[in-house]
Design a protein around this motif. Sequence first.
Motif, PDB file in Angstrom:
ATOM      1  N   UNK A   1      65.093 -19.192  65.997  1.00 35.31           N
ATOM      2  CA  UNK A   1      64.416 -18.756  67.222  1.00 35.31           C
ATOM      3  C   UNK A   1      63.367 -19.770  67.663  1.00 35.31           C
ATOM      4  N   UNK A   2      62.632 -20.336  66.719  1.00 37.36           N
ATOM      5  CA  UNK A   2      61.653 -21.362  67.076  1.00 37.36           C
ATOM      6  C   UNK A   2      62.334 -22.550  67.751  1.00 37.36           C
ATOM      7  N   UNK A   3      63.546 -22.860  67.299  1.00 33.60           N
ATOM      8  CA  UNK A   3      64.247 -24.031  67.821  1.00 33.60           C
ATOM      9  C   UNK A   3      64.847 -23.805  69.200  1.00 33.60           C
ATOM     10  N   UNK A   4      65.202 -22.553  69.520  1.00 33.11           N
ATOM     11  CA  UNK A   4      65.913 -22.301  70.783  1.00 33.11           C
ATOM     12  C   UNK A   4      65.040 -21.633  71.839  1.00 33.11           C
ATOM     13  N   UNK A   5      63.782 -21.333  71.492  1.00 37.41           N
ATOM     14  CA  UNK A   5      62.875 -20.751  72.479  1.00 37.41           C
ATOM     15  C   UNK A   5      61.577 -21.543  72.498  1.00 37.41           C
ATOM     16  N   UNK A   6      60.807 -21.321  73.532  1.00 33.33           N
ATOM     17  CA  UNK A   6      59.466 -21.893  73.650  1.00 33.33           C
ATOM     18  C   UNK A   6      58.449 -20.761  73.554  1.00 33.33           C
ATOM     19  N   UNK A   7      57.219 -21.067  73.170  1.00 32.37           N
ATOM     20  CA  UNK A   7      56.207 -20.014  73.069  1.00 32.37           C
ATOM     21  C   UNK A   7      56.107 -19.195  74.357  1.00 32.37           C
ATOM     22  N   UNK A   8      56.131 -17.882  74.191  1.00 32.63           N
ATOM     23  CA  UNK A   8      56.049 -16.982  75.331  1.00 32.63           C
ATOM     24  C   UNK A   8      57.389 -16.574  75.913  1.00 32.63           C
ATOM     25  N   UNK A   9      58.478 -17.241  75.503  1.00 32.75           N
ATOM     26  CA  UNK A   9      59.807 -16.822  75.962  1.00 32.75           C
ATOM     27  C   UNK A   9      60.120 -15.415  75.458  1.00 32.75           C
ATOM     28  N   UNK A  10      60.961 -14.716  76.201  1.00 25.71           N
ATOM     29  CA  UNK A  10      61.358 -13.367  75.805  1.00 25.71           C
ATOM     30  C   UNK A  10      62.677 -13.408  75.027  1.00 25.71           C
ATOM     31  N   UNK A  11      62.699 -12.612  73.956  1.00 25.17           N
ATOM     32  CA  UNK A  11      63.887 -12.480  73.116  1.00 25.17           C
ATOM     33  C   UNK A  11      64.278 -11.010  73.071  1.00 25.17           C
ATOM     34  N   UNK A  12      65.536 -10.728  73.364  1.00 29.42           N
ATOM     35  CA  UNK A  12      66.040  -9.353  73.414  1.00 29.42           C
ATOM     36  C   UNK A  12      66.295  -8.840  72.005  1.00 29.42           C
ATOM     37  N   UNK A  13      65.867  -7.602  71.746  1.00 34.92           N
ATOM     38  CA  UNK A  13      66.292  -6.852  70.564  1.00 34.92           C
ATOM     39  C   UNK A  13      66.865  -5.524  71.050  1.00 34.92           C
ATOM     40  N   UNK A  14      67.673  -4.890  70.203  1.00 34.01           N
ATOM     41  CA  UNK A  14      68.436  -3.721  70.641  1.00 34.01           C
ATOM     42  C   UNK A  14      68.113  -2.504  69.777  1.00 34.01           C
ATOM     43  N   UNK A  15      66.976  -1.848  70.044  1.00 31.13           N
ATOM     44  CA  UNK A  15      66.583  -0.708  69.214  1.00 31.13           C
ATOM     45  C   UNK A  15      67.508   0.500  69.396  1.00 31.13           C
ATOM     46  N   UNK A  16      67.524   1.380  68.364  1.00 31.05           N
ATOM     47  CA  UNK A  16      66.755   1.284  67.117  1.00 31.05           C
ATOM     48  C   UNK A  16      67.283   0.148  66.251  1.00 31.05           C
ATOM     49  N   UNK A  17      66.379  -0.649  65.711  1.00 25.61           N
ATOM     50  CA  UNK A  17      66.841  -1.834  64.986  1.00 25.61           C
ATOM     51  C   UNK A  17      65.886  -2.144  63.835  1.00 25.61           C
ATOM     52  N   UNK A  18      66.397  -2.845  62.848  1.00 28.36           N
ATOM     53  CA  UNK A  18      65.676  -3.266  61.655  1.00 28.36           C
ATOM     54  C   UNK A  18      64.256  -3.709  62.003  1.00 28.36           C
ATOM     55  N   UNK A  19      63.221  -3.045  61.456  1.00 32.08           N
ATOM     56  CA  UNK A  19      61.844  -3.309  61.886  1.00 32.08           C
ATOM     57  C   UNK A  19      61.405  -4.772  61.836  1.00 32.08           C
ATOM     58  N   UNK A  20      61.803  -5.590  60.835  1.00 29.22           N
ATOM     59  CA  UNK A  20      61.355  -6.984  60.850  1.00 29.22           C
ATOM     60  C   UNK A  20      61.832  -7.801  62.049  1.00 29.22           C
ATOM     61  N   UNK A  21      62.814  -7.303  62.804  1.00 35.20           N
ATOM     62  CA  UNK A  21      63.225  -8.030  64.009  1.00 35.20           C
ATOM     63  C   UNK A  21      62.044  -8.230  64.952  1.00 35.20           C
ATOM     64  N   UNK A  22      61.242  -7.191  65.127  1.00 35.27           N
ATOM     65  CA  UNK A  22      60.114  -7.294  66.047  1.00 35.27           C
ATOM     66  C   UNK A  22      59.122  -8.350  65.548  1.00 35.27           C
ATOM     67  N   UNK A  23      58.818  -8.314  64.251  1.00 40.81           N
ATOM     68  CA  UNK A  23      57.856  -9.262  63.680  1.00 40.81           C
ATOM     69  C   UNK A  23      58.388 -10.689  63.719  1.00 40.81           C
ATOM     70  N   UNK A  24      59.689 -10.836  63.488  1.00 43.02           N
ATOM     71  CA  UNK A  24      60.284 -12.169  63.450  1.00 43.02           C
ATOM     72  C   UNK A  24      60.216 -12.851  64.807  1.00 43.02           C
ATOM     73  N   UNK A  25      60.504 -12.089  65.857  1.00 38.59           N
ATOM     74  CA  UNK A  25      60.407 -12.649  67.204  1.00 38.59           C
ATOM     75  C   UNK A  25      58.986 -13.129  67.477  1.00 38.59           C
ATOM     76  N   UNK A  26      58.018 -12.315  67.105  1.00 41.62           N
ATOM     77  CA  UNK A  26      56.622 -12.685  67.339  1.00 41.62           C
ATOM     78  C   UNK A  26      56.219 -13.875  66.469  1.00 41.62           C
ATOM     79  N   UNK A  27      56.712 -13.927  65.228  1.00 37.91           N
ATOM     80  CA  UNK A  27      56.406 -15.060  64.351  1.00 37.91           C
ATOM     81  C   UNK A  27      56.922 -16.367  64.941  1.00 37.91           C
TER      82      UNK A  27
END
Length: 387
Positions: free
Chosen positions: A102-128
């Motif tokens: 994700x760091x390689x394919x996005x820039x800071x502040x870009x939006x990344x889609x997740x599809x809830x209900x979904x594995x909780x670390x997905x949210x943290x990983x996008x923010x990381x």
Amino acid sequence: MSVTPLQALPLDLLRQRSSTKWRSYDDDVIPMFVAETDFPLAPAITAALHRAVEIGDTGYTPPRPGIDVDFAAYAQRMWGWTIGPSRIRWTGDVMMGVVEVLRAVTSPGDRVIVTPPVYPPFYDTVEEAGAVVERVPLIDDGERWSLDLAGIERAFSRGARAILLCNPHNPTGTVHSRESLADLARLAERYGASVVSDEIHAPLTHAPAVFTPFLDAAPEAAAVGYAVTSASKTYNLAGLKCAVIVTGSEETAAVVRSLPWEVEWRAGLFGVIANRAAFAAESDGWLASLLVALDDNRRLLAELLAEHLPLARYRLPDAGFLAWVDVSAYGWGDNPSPHIRREAKVALHHGPLFGEQGIGHVRINVGCAPEVLREAITRIGALARQG
């Protein structure tokens, strides 16, 4: 030819484990929350690790550990998926791989889609990774869950740069169809977006469902996709750090090769040894026995809920050993798990952590002995009858 179900280890032995599942709560609590299973390791894994300890093979992971060749052979046997080993790299675990891609394919502040209900670390990983979470929930038609392709297209059209896909999906156990994955790939290509697919539960797909690797779903998928997976969920190896990052084109492979060198160094040697033994054909019989045991348990859970918690809503998962159950009818609040743990002495995963679609839900780990599952649901049923 019938396959004998794999037998879980006895509770007195399991309680000697020092992992999260067995050290988070007192012994009077049945732990069914975290994604650890109660089965013995595949014999090939035990033998490989034993040999490594015996000869003191506890050093650094080599620059060419061989897991690329082993995973390529495994993917061909399991799913008929042909991958060149040069398109396979390695890292410490799936979420490490996801955040680096994700760091390689996005820039800071870009939006990344997740599809809830979904594995909780997905949210943290996008923010990381420095990105911003954009939620496009799964569609629930009352029979099964599916990707909201129209909603995903709207998000892409508004500038979302990537989607973090769960394939198969955690917690619902949904195995996405080849057609929906192909449609997703074409959408991502049209809008210049990337798809990062977490495929850690893939080997645990139950017939008649058929797992489709995202990168193999359509020609467009190879151009936009990255798959990250590991033997850790299927073979219970979370404590042994190793995962693989797979690409389908020279362009995406170049992105992965450009990641910092320490991304690969994060793979532990014992993790590589264990994953290679898991991916070996020698472990296929163990996996077949595990799948029979898990299939029996997902069906047993349906019977137990009908008997003890008839107001609960549950669908057989297509894959995995995690069951997504709506117990909102029992009035145990938005997050029923703490109440169930306190009063019934059964620890389940917290539904709301998966997104607001998890309100009133719990996630139950059925990767255990049938008698443990029976005791857990009987306890919760007794709590329900108390009113």
